[in-house]
Design an enzyme around this catalytic site. Structure first.
Site, PDB file in Angstrom:
ATOM      1  N   CYS A 172       0.851  -1.198   0.000  1.00  0.00           N
ATOM      2  CA  CYS A 172       0.000   0.000   0.000  1.00  0.00           C
ATOM      3  C   CYS A 172       0.883   1.244   0.000  1.00  0.00           C
ATOM      4  O   CYS A 172       1.509   1.571   0.999  1.00  0.00           O
ATOM      5  CB  CYS A 172      -0.915  -0.050   1.223  1.00  0.00           C
ATOM      6  SG  CYS A 172      -1.610   1.520   1.724  1.00  0.00           S
TER       7      CYS A 172
ATOM      8  N   CYS B   8       0.253   3.942   2.576  1.00  0.00           N
ATOM      9  CA  CYS B   8       0.673   3.501   3.918  1.00  0.00           C
ATOM     10  C   CYS B   8       2.154   3.797   4.137  1.00  0.00           C
ATOM     11  O   CYS B   8       2.567   4.244   5.201  1.00  0.00           O
ATOM     12  CB  CYS B   8       0.460   1.993   4.096  1.00  0.00           C
ATOM     13  SG  CYS B   8      -1.255   1.482   3.938  1.00  0.00           S
TER      14      CYS B   8
END
Lengths: 106, 307
Positions: free
Chosen positions: A30, A33
């Protein structure tokens, strides 16, 4: 670096904590993230006395992700007395995160 | 004072970085704190960027762009520009972390931001069944029923990618044909897990605290139907990110930054624009990169002319 918590340590690290705990649900794949992670490290360094910041890798701990209904990451959940009392979805710049977390860090 | 500041870190921004750095202008590139690398950071396979015959991952490509810009001395700052004053000879740029920079020239490469459906509940259900990032969130929809809205390349790519996880992917499109490239369309149309719902738009988002479905409206006869869903991925296009400068530089009718002819020159001297923020038509990584190169050369020429 924030501590990585697992299903096994979730009770002691998060639910039983006397301080509020921000749990960063994240994954390696991700991108957002990975961008927000160093910002959380900074916030942890600056405000760690009031707010504990930990990480849950959703790849390794899918049960925790499911239990807390995570369908979008990064998802930042603040726990107090075992309850989720704040949810922040998506990567945000540091000033926005500080504003979102002001009730815990000021 | 700096020679040049580049705002944005997609293909346009980093290419402007490579060229201005090689011109000895020591560019400062303000990349954003959480969206550095731009749109391609949320993409998986990039198959159409020349020079990579086997394709590569979007984030990999952007890491390479960044490394190439840094190799020649581009200073990359992970911060967000929150305010600019571009009118004078000295351009002023302020960031979210409280820094102020000055430069002779500024290159705007702020790209485009995803477009919303504009429906009630869209914000509150974002992250609770509504997603804007298939590569981030697809993982959470294993064996679930989901839908993608859109008809362009990104919608096709997301729908195909999401079939790795979901048991069923509806592809909802308001027209009777896709705008996407042939190869991407064919992949979606031939994927057994994807069902295309033509001539249909999302009329209503249904769910309390979590998305449970949508109400659909047929765009031909206006008839309504219900569709139960675990997730909805929105890929209906992007709008140029102009809020920083919209009161300072001239815009086109469609709200892109206006540039002069084939150049990158905006209505303000010393202010150049490149990439998706000026491009209503092509919007490819390669066209954005080319546009970033144009802006760098224009900025270099401008700065040389000041002496």
């Amino acid at each position: 670096m924030s501590k990585h918590v697992t299903t096994a340590s979730f009770q002691s690290d998060v639910l039983s904590s006397s301080k509020p705990v921000l749990v960063d649900f994240w994954a390696e794949w991700c991108g957002p993230c990975r961008m927000v992670s160093p910002i959380l490290d900074e916030i942890s360094a600056e405000h760690g006395d009031k707010l504990t910041i930990v990480k849950v890798n959703v790849d390794e701990e899918p049960a925790l992700a499911q239990q807390y209904g995570i369908t979008s990451i990064p998802a930042l959940h603040v726990f107090k007395d075992g309850q989720v009392i704040k949810q922040i979805i998506g990567a945000k710049p540091k000033p926005s995160l500080l504003a979102d977390l002001s009730e815990f860090i000021n | 004072m700096r020679e040049v500041i580049i705002i944005g870190s997609g293909p346009a921004g980093y290419t402007a970085g490579i060229y201005t750095a090689r011109a000895g202008l020591k560019p400062l590139l303000i990349a954003s704190s959480v969206e550095a690398g731009g749109e391609l950071m949320k993409t998986t396979e990039v198959e159409n960027y020349p020079g990579f015959p086997n394709g590569l991952q979007g984030p990999e490509l952007m890491d390479a762009f960044k490394a190439q810009a840094e190799r020649f001395g581009t200073e990359v700052l992970l911060d967000d520009v929150i305010e600019v004053d571009l009118k004078g000879d000295v351009k002023i740029v302020k960031t979210g972390n409280g820094k102020t920079f000055e430069a002779k020239a500024v290159i705007l490469a702020t790209g485009a931001a995803y477009r919303e459906l504009g429906l009630p509940k869209e914000k509150e259900l974002s992250g609770y069944g509504i997603s804007w990032c298939a590569t981030c969130d697809g993982f959470f929809f294993r064996e679930k029923t989901i839908a993608v809205v859109g008809g362009g390349d990104s919608a096709m790519e997301e729908a195909n990618f999401l079939t790795r996880f979901a048991s069923k992917v509806y592809l909802i499109h308001r027209r009777d044909s896709f705008k996407a490239s042939k190869i991407m369309q064919e992949r979606a149309l031939n994927n057994p897990k994807i069902e295309v719902v033509w001539n249909t738009e999302v009329a209503e988002l249904v769910g309390d605290g979590r998305l449970s479905g949508v109400k659909l409206r047929n765009t031909v006869d206006g008839s309504m139907s219900d569709l139960d869903l675990d997730g909805l991925f929105i890929a209906i296009g992007n709008d140029p990110r102009i809020w920083l400068v919209e009161n300072q530089v001239q815009l086109t009718e469609d709200k892109f930054i206006k540039v002069e002819g084939r150049s990158s020159k905006t209505s303000l001297p010393g202010v150049f624009a490149a990439g998706d923020v000026i491009d209503p038509t092509y919007r490819q990584a390669i066209t954005a990169a080319g546009s970033g190169c144009v802006a760098a050369l224009d900025a270099e020429h401008y700065i040389t002319g000041l002496q």
